[in-house]
Motif scaffolding. Structure first.
Motif, PDB file in Angstrom:
ATOM      1  N   TYR A 107     101.730   7.107  -6.124  1.00 25.78           N
ATOM      2  CA  TYR A 107     101.747   8.020  -4.982  1.00 25.78           C
ATOM      3  C   TYR A 107     103.124   8.038  -4.305  1.00 25.78           C
ATOM      4  N   GLY A 108     103.489   9.200  -3.774  1.00 25.61           N
ATOM      5  CA  GLY A 108     104.689   9.304  -2.957  1.00 25.61           C
ATOM      6  C   GLY A 108     105.643  10.376  -3.432  1.00 25.61           C
ATOM      7  N   THR A 109     106.747  10.517  -2.699  1.00 26.23           N
ATOM      8  CA  THR A 109     107.773  11.510  -3.026  1.00 26.23           C
ATOM      9  C   THR A 109     108.692  10.956  -4.100  1.00 26.23           C
ATOM     10  N   THR A 110     108.839  11.716  -5.167  1.00 26.19           N
ATOM     11  CA  THR A 110     109.694  11.298  -6.275  1.00 26.19           C
ATOM     12  C   THR A 110     110.671  12.423  -6.603  1.00 26.19           C
ATOM     13  N   THR A 111     111.576  12.172  -7.524  1.00 33.69           N
ATOM     14  CA  THR A 111     112.649  13.129  -7.805  1.00 33.69           C
ATOM     15  C   THR A 111     112.376  13.958  -9.055  1.00 33.69           C
ATOM     16  N   VAL A 112     112.842  15.192  -8.999  1.00 28.38           N
ATOM     17  CA  VAL A 112     112.926  16.061 -10.177  1.00 28.38           C
ATOM     18  C   VAL A 112     114.412  16.299 -10.405  1.00 28.38           C
ATOM     19  N   LYS A 113     114.921  15.836 -11.526  1.00 27.86           N
ATOM     20  CA  LYS A 113     116.360  15.906 -11.795  1.00 27.86           C
ATOM     21  C   LYS A 113     116.602  16.651 -13.098  1.00 27.86           C
TER      22      LYS A 113
END
Length: 301
Positions: A107-113
Motif C-alpha cells: 500500500y502507498g504512493t509509489t513511482t511510475v518512471k
C-alpha cells in the motif's frame, strides 16, 4: 508572430509541441527580411504527461502517456519495486503510450518512471496502490461454508482482520506478506440470507486501508429429526441463512406443511407427518420474501 518595438525588440510566448528529446533551436526571423534572424538553443526533455488512473488496487490496468523521448526508441517503464513492468517504442515525435497491470506491491504512493534506452531521458510520476480483495472463493454458499479470501495492496507485515456481513466479530486475522498480499480462510457464520460483504481491514481501521467483496448467503435446512417414520410421526426441523421473513416448509405433495418466522435467518419448527404415499418424500424450505429455496432433505415414510 510578434510586433517589434521601436527599439527592435519583441516578446512572445508559445507552448512547446511534441518533439523528440534533444537540443533544438528557437529561431526568430523578421518578416520580409529573412536575413534578419537569430536563434537560441532549447533542450527538449522527457515528461510523463498522464497516468490514468492515478490510484487503484492490484490488478488495475494503468495507461501512461509521455513525450520528449528519442524518436522510435525503446522506453522502459518502471513501477515501484518492479524495474521493468513494460517496455514500448516511442513514435517518431518522441511520444509513447504504455499500459500495464498493477502487480503485487505494498500500500502507498509509489513511482511510475519511464526511461529512454538511447536518449537516456527519464521522467517520473506517481501512482497510489490501494488495498483490494482480489478473490472470495466461493462467493456463494450456506452457513458453515469454508471461504478463502485473497487480498493485496496492504502495508508489508501489518496485521489484518477479516469481518463478515453484519457481524462485528473478527472471523480470522494474520499479517500481510512483504508485498502486501494476504490469504485467509473462515467459515460463514449464521446471518440472514442475501448479499453481504467479506471485508479485510488494517488494525488501525484506517478507512483507506480496507477492501471488500460480496458473498451471497443461501438458505439451508440444517437438521431434520427423524428422517424416517410413519403417518402421525412428529418431525423437528431447523435451518439458517433465511431472511428475517416467513419461511414455508413443504413436505412431499403438501406445498405448505408449516409456516414459521426466521429470526436472524434462523428457523426452528416441527410438523406431523400427514397422509402421503409410501416411499421417500422431500422436505424443502422457501423464504417468502427473499424467494430463495433450500436444497432438499429426504424423509422415508
Amino acid at each position: 508572430a510578434a510586433i517589434l518595438s521601436a527599439g527592435g525588440t519583441f516578446t512572445v510566448s508559445f507552448t512547446t509541441d511534441v518533439q523528440p528529446a534533444g537540443t533544438t533551436t528557437v529561431m526568430a526571423t523578421e518578416v520580409g527580411t529573412p536575413t534578419n534572424s537569430g536563434f537560441k538553443l532549447f533542450d527538449v526533455q522527457a515528461n510523463i504527461v498522464t497516468v490514468t488512473p492515478i490510484s487503484g488496487s492490484v490488478g488495475t490496468i494503468v495507461t501512461v502517456y509521455g513525450n520528449g523521448y528519442g524518436s522510435t526508441e525503446s522506453v522502459r517503464v518502471e513501477f515501484g519495486g518492479n524495474s521493468s513492468i513494460t517496455t514500448v517504442t516511442s513514435i517518431n515525435t518522441g511520444s509513447f503510450t504504455a499500459t500495464f497491470t498493477v502487480d503485487k506491491q505494498p500500500y502507498g504512493t509509489t513511482t511510475v518512471k519511464a526511461v529512454g534506452s538511447s536518449s537516456g531521458e527519464q521522467a517520473v510520476s506517481v501512482f497510489k496502490i490501494m488495498p483490494g480483495v482480489i478473490k472470495v472463493s466461493p462467493n456463494i454458499g450456506i452457513v458453515g461454508t469454508l471461504v478463502t479470501v485473497i487480498a493485496d495492496g496492504f502495508l508489508a507485515g501489518e496485521e489484518l482482520f477479516v469481518y463478515f456481513g453484519t457481524s462485528n466479530d473478527i472471523q480470522t486475522s494474520g499479517p500481510a506478506a512483504v508485498e502486501g498480499s494476504f490469504t485467509a480462510t473462515f467459515n460463514i457464520t449464521a446471518q440472514p440470507a442475501g448479499t453481504t460483504t467479506v471485508e479485510v481491514r488494517a488494525t488501525n481501521n484506517d478507512p483507506n486501508r480496507k477492501a471488500w467483496k460480496y458473498f451471497d448467503i443461501m438458505p439451508n435446512l440444517t437438521q431434520v429429526i427423524p428422517t424416517t417414520g410413519t403417518v402421525g410421526s412428529n418431525v423437528e426441523i431447523s435451518g439458517d441463512g433465511f431472511g428475517n421473513e416467513q419461511v414455508r416448509i413443504s413436505f412431499g405433495s403438501t406445498v405448505t406443511m408449516l409456516t414459521t418466522n426466521a429470526t436472524n435467518g434462523v428457523i426452528v419448527g416441527n410438523f406431523v407427518v400427514n397422509a402421503q404415499p409410501y416411499g421417500t418424500a422431500t422436505i424443502i424450505g422457501y423464504g417468502l420474501t427473499t424467494q430463495k429455496t433450500t436444497s432438499s432433505w429426504f424423509y422415508k415414510i
